[in-house]
Design a protein around this motif. Sequence first.
Motif, PDB file in Angstrom:
ATOM      1  N   ALA A 143       1.171  -1.079  -0.209  1.00 13.77           N
ATOM      2  CA  ALA A 143      -0.005   0.319  -0.089  1.00 13.77           C
ATOM      3  C   ALA A 143       0.952   1.449   0.224  1.00 13.77           C
ATOM      4  O   ALA A 143       1.895   1.180   0.913  1.00 13.77           O
ATOM      5  N   SER A 144       0.015   2.113  -0.373  1.00 12.49           N
ATOM      6  CA  SER A 144       0.628   3.268  -0.538  1.00 12.49           C
ATOM      7  C   SER A 144       0.036   4.630   0.648  1.00 12.49           C
ATOM      8  O   SER A 144      -0.707   4.135   0.584  1.00 12.49           O
ATOM      9  N   PRO A 145       0.737   5.468   0.858  1.00 10.62           N
ATOM     10  CA  PRO A 145       0.273   6.153   1.939  1.00 10.62           C
ATOM     11  C   PRO A 145      -1.515   6.854   1.284  1.00 10.62           C
ATOM     12  O   PRO A 145      -1.180   6.929   0.376  1.00 10.62           O
ATOM     13  N   GLY A 146      -1.826   7.005   2.766  1.00 12.73           N
ATOM     14  CA  GLY A 146      -2.923   7.832   2.265  1.00 12.73           C
ATOM     15  C   GLY A 146      -4.110   7.200   2.423  1.00 12.73           C
ATOM     16  O   GLY A 146      -5.632   7.631   1.900  1.00 12.73           O
ATOM     17  N   GLY A 147      -4.231   5.663   1.680  1.00 18.30           N
ATOM     18  CA  GLY A 147      -5.465   5.051   2.400  1.00 18.30           C
ATOM     19  C   GLY A 147      -5.777   3.845   3.535  1.00 18.30           C
ATOM     20  O   GLY A 147      -4.427   3.794   4.050  1.00 18.30           O
ATOM     21  N   LYS A 148      -6.536   3.383   3.555  1.00 17.83           N
ATOM     22  CA  LYS A 148      -7.295   2.292   4.477  1.00 17.83           C
ATOM     23  C   LYS A 148      -6.125   1.184   4.885  1.00 17.83           C
ATOM     24  O   LYS A 148      -6.166   0.660   6.184  1.00 17.83           O
ATOM     25  N   THR A 149      -5.528   0.899   3.920  1.00 14.47           N
ATOM     26  CA  THR A 149      -4.676  -0.577   4.030  1.00 14.47           C
ATOM     27  C   THR A 149      -2.895   0.083   4.560  1.00 14.47           C
ATOM     28  O   THR A 149      -2.697  -1.477   4.699  1.00 14.47           O
TER      29      THR A 149
END
Length: 278
Positions: A143-149
């Motif tokens: 996952a990349s920064p900014g998401g729930k994962t």
Amino acid sequence: MRFVKPKKALGQHFLKDLHIAQRIADTLADYKDIPVLEVGPGMGVLTQFLLEAGHEVKVVELDAESVSYLEQHFPDLKGRIIPADFLKLDLTSLFKGQERFCVIGNYPYNISSQIFFKVLDYKEHVPCCSGMIQKEVAERLAASPGGKTYGIISVLLQAWYDIEYLFTVPANVFDPPPKVKSAVIRMTRNHRTNLPCDEALFKQVVKTTFNQRRKTLRNSIKPILGQAYPDYDLPIYNKRPEQLSVEDFIGLTQRVEAYLKPTTVINEHHYNEESPAK
């Protein structure tokens, strides 16, 4: 012995699709010159392709029935089957005289996160780790920064590895079929040789802030900095942890370290309080 009965207690779901097994083995195609440690080979569906590709393979298998099967059907593995719990092994003792080795497997889903943290402990020895895990966990790793994962495991692993989500695997290619989808990932060691901050404190900052991920850093980091910390008005503390990249967390750790240990010098190259989330 014709087959091994999958054991629920060990999280065993045996891959039946040979094409997928071949694709997983191919994730280590660039590492023919160093040994490979396979975790949880089961009946050897992945093992056979690793051996055919010319890899020097050792396998770690906890299930005694699987060990017996491998001994009977894979004579090339004689002396290279380790009947043990991967999580309890000293991995550097497995390849004497070899400084580096890769890790691969169709990993038991119930301990996959523990397996990757174990690999992280040996990051200076493991240039590549790949294999199949639960799709949800694979998404968190990459996952990349900014998401729930995006979370603790994302940051701690991506600090040291470049992580690729390679492809999704449906449930019907397993025996028994799991209740979730699967995915294949590859972790390749990046060029970072050390963190420009205290590594233990870095882990503490990441874990502490994500443990209250719905709160801004101003609130979630107070267990470390306390109420009296004077710089909570800085823009960085308005953010939530999922908005911070690995580099942002390094910079935040430097600032925390400078406050807790006043002699510490902040490296502003790694910290920009006004930088947008990536």
